[in-house]
Design an enzyme around this catalytic site. Structure first.
Site, PDB file in Angstrom:
ATOM      1  N   GLU A  44       0.858  -1.186   0.000  1.00 15.40           N
ATOM      2  CA  GLU A  44       0.000   0.000   0.000  1.00 15.40           C
ATOM      3  C   GLU A  44       0.897   1.240   0.000  1.00 15.40           C
ATOM      4  O   GLU A  44       1.608   1.490   0.965  1.00 15.40           O
ATOM      5  CB  GLU A  44      -0.898  -0.013   1.238  1.00 15.40           C
ATOM      6  CG  GLU A  44      -1.729   1.235   1.452  1.00 15.40           C
ATOM      7  CD  GLU A  44      -2.381   1.252   2.831  1.00 15.40           C
ATOM      8  OE1 GLU A  44      -2.546   2.352   3.393  1.00 15.40           O
ATOM      9  OE2 GLU A  44      -2.718   0.164   3.346  1.00 15.40           O
ATOM     10  N   THR A  74      -4.026   6.121   2.542  1.00 19.24           N
ATOM     11  CA  THR A  74      -4.220   7.496   3.002  1.00 19.24           C
ATOM     12  C   THR A  74      -4.952   8.303   1.936  1.00 19.24           C
ATOM     13  O   THR A  74      -4.620   9.460   1.663  1.00 19.24           O
ATOM     14  CB  THR A  74      -2.882   8.174   3.384  1.00 19.24           C
ATOM     15  OG1 THR A  74      -2.032   7.231   4.028  1.00 19.24           O
ATOM     16  CG2 THR A  74      -3.120   9.333   4.359  1.00 19.24           C
ATOM     17  N   LYS A 134     -10.991  -1.367   7.395  1.00 20.96           N
ATOM     18  CA  LYS A 134      -9.729  -1.072   8.059  1.00 20.96           C
ATOM     19  C   LYS A 134     -10.007  -0.533   9.466  1.00 20.96           C
ATOM     20  O   LYS A 134     -10.577   0.538   9.622  1.00 20.96           O
ATOM     21  CB  LYS A 134      -8.948  -0.037   7.240  1.00 20.96           C
ATOM     22  CG  LYS A 134      -7.702   0.501   7.925  1.00 20.96           C
ATOM     23  CD  LYS A 134      -7.049   1.556   7.041  1.00 20.96           C
ATOM     24  CE  LYS A 134      -5.894   2.242   7.751  1.00 20.96           C
ATOM     25  NZ  LYS A 134      -5.214   3.222   6.882  1.00 20.96           N
TER      26      LYS A 134
END
Length: 216
Positions: A44, A74, A134
């Site tokens: 990621e 993000t 998440k």
């Protein structure tokens, strides 16, 4: 075939997503190589990385989807998600629940993993089509939050990020996490150029995840 369901399956089978906050594309590629050798199924690239879109594009041109899954992290809004997808990101990770980002990812059949911390967030994310949620920041609650959420909502697929390390990854998996996101505890070797250490750490993460699944 790397459609949405195949990507999600590969991530859950491995159980490890490497969260990369590199200084540049070259460092990101070295970390990716090390994670790949260690058995990580996915990386990621966070949008805190300078030129993150260009880094994602370069990695997508370097590695085939069968080698490793490249995602963007993000991601704060749908505009950034679309840029990341066009750059080659195969999945999107957000630190919070953004409905427009989820809708966009569903439109293009790209897995989206929004950040959640509450039952309300879990339910809303699932209603808008999130397949893996998440749990962030994981270190705010520890592994018990997985059990607490899965108690009333056993169908929620949870992936903690933040505070996950070799010492507690087994506890997260035993608590019910379908995968974990690991950042500094996995990629810390990059600060000193010790990429072999990243490979060894990734391999150990994979081993402990597998062991925890057997002993659940």
């Amino acid at each position: 075939m790397n459609n949405k369901w195949n990507i999600l399956q590969r991530i859950t089978d491995s159980g490890l997503v490497a969260v990369i906050r590199a200084e540049n594309a070259d460092e990101a590629k070295k970390i990716t190589d090390a994670c790949l050798k260690g058995g990580a199924a996915a990386i990621e690239i966070t949008y805190t990385v300078p030129g993150a879109s260009e880094v994602i594009e370069e990695l997508a041109n370097t590695y085939s989807p069968d080698e490793i899954i490249i995602g963007a992290g993000t991601v704060l809004d749908a505009e950034t998600a679309r840029i990341a997808i066009l750059s080659g990101a195969q999945y999107i990770v957000c630190p919070y629940l953004d409905i427009e980002t989820l809708k966009l990812c569903n439109r293009y059949q790209i897995p989206c993993m929004p950040g959640v911390m509450t039952i309300d967030g879990v339910i809303k994310a699932m209603e808008y089509g999130a397949d893996i949620l998440k749990v962030f920041p994981g270190d705010a609650f520890g592994p018990n939050i997985i059990k607490a959420i899965n108690g009333p909502i056993p169908q929620a697929n949870l992936m903690p990020t933040g505070g996950v390390n070799l010492e507690n990854v087994g506890d997260w998996i035993k608590a019910g996490a379908v995968a974990v996101g690991a950042g500094g505890s996995l990629t810390g070797g990059a600060k000193t150029g010790n990429y072999d250490d990243i490979t060894k750490t990734a391999n150990e993460f994979i081993r402990r995840i597998a062991d925890a699944r057997v002993s659940k």
